[in-house]
Design a protein around this motif. Structure first.
Motif, PDB file in Angstrom:
ATOM      1  N   VAL A  90      -9.308  -7.963  -2.191  1.00  0.00           N
ATOM      2  CA  VAL A  90      -8.533  -6.854  -1.632  1.00  0.00           C
ATOM      3  C   VAL A  90      -9.017  -5.499  -2.156  1.00  0.00           C
ATOM      4  O   VAL A  90      -9.231  -5.326  -3.349  1.00  0.00           O
ATOM      5  CB  VAL A  90      -7.040  -7.050  -1.954  1.00  0.00           C
ATOM      6  N   ALA A  91      -9.173  -4.565  -1.226  1.00  0.00           N
ATOM      7  CA  ALA A  91      -9.492  -3.172  -1.557  1.00  0.00           C
ATOM      8  C   ALA A  91      -8.951  -2.302  -0.427  1.00  0.00           C
ATOM      9  O   ALA A  91      -8.637  -2.796   0.664  1.00  0.00           O
ATOM     10  CB  ALA A  91     -11.001  -2.988  -1.689  1.00  0.00           C
ATOM     11  N   ILE A  92      -8.847  -1.019  -0.660  1.00  0.00           N
ATOM     12  CA  ILE A  92      -8.393  -0.100   0.386  1.00  0.00           C
ATOM     13  C   ILE A  92      -9.508   0.030   1.422  1.00  0.00           C
ATOM     14  O   ILE A  92     -10.597   0.488   1.115  1.00  0.00           O
ATOM     15  CB  ILE A  92      -8.032   1.277  -0.188  1.00  0.00           C
ATOM     16  N   GLY A  93      -9.214  -0.385   2.642  1.00  0.00           N
ATOM     17  CA  GLY A  93     -10.186  -0.294   3.724  1.00  0.00           C
ATOM     18  C   GLY A  93     -10.020   0.950   4.577  1.00  0.00           C
ATOM     19  O   GLY A  93     -10.919   1.301   5.333  1.00  0.00           O
ATOM     20  N   GLU A  94      -8.870   1.590   4.484  1.00  0.00           N
ATOM     21  CA  GLU A  94      -8.594   2.794   5.278  1.00  0.00           C
ATOM     22  C   GLU A  94      -8.059   3.886   4.346  1.00  0.00           C
ATOM     23  O   GLU A  94      -6.858   4.157   4.317  1.00  0.00           O
ATOM     24  CB  GLU A  94      -7.613   2.477   6.407  1.00  0.00           C
ATOM     25  N   PRO A  95      -8.963   4.514   3.574  1.00  0.00           N
ATOM     26  CA  PRO A  95      -8.511   5.515   2.603  1.00  0.00           C
ATOM     27  C   PRO A  95      -7.861   6.745   3.224  1.00  0.00           C
ATOM     28  O   PRO A  95      -7.161   7.484   2.528  1.00  0.00           O
ATOM     29  CB  PRO A  95      -9.796   5.880   1.845  1.00  0.00           C
ATOM     30  N   HIS A  96      -8.056   6.954   4.521  1.00  0.00           N
ATOM     31  CA  HIS A  96      -7.383   8.066   5.192  1.00  0.00           C
ATOM     32  C   HIS A  96      -5.899   7.770   5.436  1.00  0.00           C
ATOM     33  O   HIS A  96      -5.125   8.678   5.707  1.00  0.00           O
ATOM     34  CB  HIS A  96      -8.075   8.393   6.517  1.00  0.00           C
ATOM     35  N   ALA A 122      -4.928 -10.575  15.868  1.00  0.00           N
ATOM     36  CA  ALA A 122      -4.616  -9.182  15.553  1.00  0.00           C
ATOM     37  C   ALA A 122      -4.356  -9.026  14.056  1.00  0.00           C
ATOM     38  O   ALA A 122      -4.841  -8.069  13.434  1.00  0.00           O
ATOM     39  CB  ALA A 122      -3.409  -8.709  16.353  1.00  0.00           C
ATOM     40  N   VAL A 123      -3.621  -9.958  13.484  1.00  0.00           N
ATOM     41  CA  VAL A 123      -3.338  -9.903  12.044  1.00  0.00           C
ATOM     42  C   VAL A 123      -4.635 -10.027  11.246  1.00  0.00           C
ATOM     43  O   VAL A 123      -4.875  -9.249  10.315  1.00  0.00           O
ATOM     44  CB  VAL A 123      -2.323 -10.998  11.646  1.00  0.00           C
ATOM     45  N   ARG A 124      -5.479 -10.985  11.613  1.00  0.00           N
ATOM     46  CA  ARG A 124      -6.750 -11.153  10.889  1.00  0.00           C
ATOM     47  C   ARG A 124      -7.593  -9.872  10.953  1.00  0.00           C
ATOM     48  O   ARG A 124      -8.155  -9.422   9.954  1.00  0.00           O
ATOM     49  CB  ARG A 124      -7.535 -12.319  11.479  1.00  0.00           C
ATOM     50  N   ARG A 125      -7.656  -9.254  12.131  1.00  0.00           N
ATOM     51  CA  ARG A 125      -8.424  -8.013  12.298  1.00  0.00           C
ATOM     52  C   ARG A 125      -7.848  -6.896  11.438  1.00  0.00           C
ATOM     53  O   ARG A 125      -8.564  -6.187  10.723  1.00  0.00           O
ATOM     54  CB  ARG A 125      -8.421  -7.600  13.784  1.00  0.00           C
ATOM     55  N   GLU A 126      -6.534  -6.735  11.486  1.00  0.00           N
ATOM     56  CA  GLU A 126      -5.887  -5.651  10.752  1.00  0.00           C
ATOM     57  C   GLU A 126      -5.961  -5.842   9.236  1.00  0.00           C
ATOM     58  O   GLU A 126      -6.145  -4.879   8.499  1.00  0.00           O
ATOM     59  CB  GLU A 126      -4.434  -5.493  11.204  1.00  0.00           C
ATOM     60  N   VAL A 127      -5.817  -7.079   8.758  1.00  0.00           N
ATOM     61  CA  VAL A 127      -5.932  -7.338   7.317  1.00  0.00           C
ATOM     62  C   VAL A 127      -7.338  -6.957   6.848  1.00  0.00           C
ATOM     63  O   VAL A 127      -7.513  -6.309   5.817  1.00  0.00           O
ATOM     64  CB  VAL A 127      -5.601  -8.802   6.968  1.00  0.00           C
ATOM     65  N   ARG A 128      -8.348  -7.326   7.626  1.00  0.00           N
ATOM     66  CA  ARG A 128      -9.728  -6.987   7.267  1.00  0.00           C
ATOM     67  C   ARG A 128      -9.910  -5.461   7.284  1.00  0.00           C
ATOM     68  O   ARG A 128     -10.514  -4.905   6.371  1.00  0.00           O
ATOM     69  CB  ARG A 128     -10.696  -7.655   8.241  1.00  0.00           C
ATOM     70  N   GLU A 129      -9.382  -4.774   8.306  1.00  0.00           N
ATOM     71  CA  GLU A 129      -9.534  -3.319   8.398  1.00  0.00           C
ATOM     72  C   GLU A 129      -8.808  -2.589   7.270  1.00  0.00           C
ATOM     73  O   GLU A 129      -9.369  -1.693   6.644  1.00  0.00           O
ATOM     74  CB  GLU A 129      -8.996  -2.806   9.744  1.00  0.00           C
ATOM     75  N   GLU A 130      -7.561  -2.965   7.007  1.00  0.00           N
ATOM     76  CA  GLU A 130      -6.749  -2.232   6.045  1.00  0.00           C
ATOM     77  C   GLU A 130      -7.042  -2.608   4.600  1.00  0.00           C
ATOM     78  O   GLU A 130      -7.016  -1.755   3.718  1.00  0.00           O
ATOM     79  CB  GLU A 130      -5.256  -2.424   6.343  1.00  0.00           C
ATOM     80  N   ALA A 186       0.850  -1.187   0.000  1.00  0.00           N
ATOM     81  CA  ALA A 186       0.000   0.000   0.000  1.00  0.00           C
ATOM     82  C   ALA A 186       0.886   1.236   0.000  1.00  0.00           C
ATOM     83  O   ALA A 186       1.902   1.278   0.693  1.00  0.00           O
ATOM     84  CB  ALA A 186      -0.896   0.001   1.236  1.00  0.00           C
ATOM     85  N   ARG A 187       0.484   2.225  -0.790  1.00  0.00           N
ATOM     86  CA  ARG A 187       1.194   3.505  -0.741  1.00  0.00           C
ATOM     87  C   ARG A 187       0.552   4.348   0.350  1.00  0.00           C
ATOM     88  O   ARG A 187      -0.653   4.565   0.370  1.00  0.00           O
ATOM     89  CB  ARG A 187       1.132   4.239  -2.080  1.00  0.00           C
ATOM     90  N   ARG A 188       1.378   4.798   1.276  1.00  0.00           N
ATOM     91  CA  ARG A 188       0.912   5.571   2.422  1.00  0.00           C
ATOM     92  C   ARG A 188       0.471   6.958   1.973  1.00  0.00           C
ATOM     93  O   ARG A 188       1.207   7.651   1.290  1.00  0.00           O
ATOM     94  CB  ARG A 188       2.018   5.640   3.462  1.00  0.00           C
ATOM     95  N   GLY A 189      -0.735   7.326   2.364  1.00  0.00           N
ATOM     96  CA  GLY A 189      -1.301   8.615   1.975  1.00  0.00           C
ATOM     97  C   GLY A 189      -0.922   9.728   2.933  1.00  0.00           C
ATOM     98  O   GLY A 189      -0.174   9.535   3.903  1.00  0.00           O
ATOM     99  N   ALA A 190      -1.475  10.893   2.679  1.00  0.00           N
ATOM    100  CA  ALA A 190      -1.172  12.087   3.475  1.00  0.00           C
ATOM    101  C   ALA A 190      -1.550  11.917   4.944  1.00  0.00           C
ATOM    102  O   ALA A 190      -0.936  12.527   5.818  1.00  0.00           O
ATOM    103  CB  ALA A 190      -1.885  13.300   2.884  1.00  0.00           C
ATOM    104  N   GLY A 191      -2.539  11.072   5.255  1.00  0.00           N
ATOM    105  CA  GLY A 191      -2.964  10.865   6.636  1.00  0.00           C
ATOM    106  C   GLY A 191      -2.208   9.773   7.370  1.00  0.00           C
ATOM    107  O   GLY A 191      -2.516   9.476   8.526  1.00  0.00           O
ATOM    108  N   ALA A 192      -1.214   9.176   6.736  1.00  0.00           N
ATOM    109  CA  ALA A 192      -0.429   8.110   7.376  1.00  0.00           C
ATOM    110  C   ALA A 192       0.374   8.676   8.543  1.00  0.00           C
ATOM    111  O   ALA A 192       0.773   9.838   8.535  1.00  0.00           O
ATOM    112  CB  ALA A 192       0.503   7.457   6.369  1.00  0.00           C
ATOM    113  N   ARG A 193       0.640   7.826   9.542  1.00  0.00           N
ATOM    114  CA  ARG A 193       1.379   8.247  10.734  1.00  0.00           C
ATOM    115  C   ARG A 193       2.785   8.731  10.394  1.00  0.00           C
ATOM    116  O   ARG A 193       3.304   9.654  11.012  1.00  0.00           O
ATOM    117  CB  ARG A 193       1.442   7.084  11.738  1.00  0.00           C
TER     118      ARG A 193
END
Length: 140
Positions: free
Chosen positions: A101-107, A56-64, A27-34
């Motif tokens: 797969v799709a972007i789950g956290e566009p921010h 934790a990995v399963r949760r994060e993969v689903r979120e991201e 993923a390319r990190r956007g302007a809102g990335a930490r």
């Protein structure tokens, strides 16, 4: 009485999503990335209280990435000290269905891509080369 400036380490579950056919998802990190916007990276997230690494990995993969983690394999642990932070990174290889797969956290992310290990995009996040090395070693 002096205050101890030490910050306790946090645990991060890093994951390299792959298609089991030689490609990894970045993923390319956007302007809102930490940190390090504009760089390409794998996914990661903090371990929550009482959670197993795999959960934790399963949760994060689903979120991201909106996808189910079809297979989770721990492939290594890294100690990361950066600009006042200390993370213990538990690194995992995760098989996912590319069609899911799709972007789950566009921010946080502005682009996703599947890449062969010998054709990674640039610029890479500063922590990605060490993570990819663990992934390569696990695949041998």
């Amino acid at each position: 009485m002096s205050v101890d400036p030490r910050v306790d380490p946090a645990v991060s579950c890093v994951f390299v999503c792959h298609d089991d056919a030689g490609r990894v998802l970045l993923a390319r990190r956007g302007a809102g990335a930490r940190d390090e916007p504009g760089t390409w990276d794998t996914g990661a997230g903090a371990l929550e209280h009482g959670e197993s690494f795999a959960d934790a990995v399963r949760r994060e993969v689903r979120e991201e990435y909106t996808a189910a983690a079809l297979d989770v394999q721990t492939i290594g642990v890294r100690n990361i000290l950066r600009s006042g932070s200390h993370w213990v990174a538990v690194v995992n290889a995760v098989r996912v269905d590319p069609a899911a797969v799709a972007i789950g956290e566009p921010h946080k992310f502005d682009e996703l891509g599947w890449f062969a290990l010998d054709a990674l995009p640039s610029p890479l996040h500063s922590q990605l080369p060490a993570t990819i090395e663990l992934f390569r070693a696990a695949a041998r």
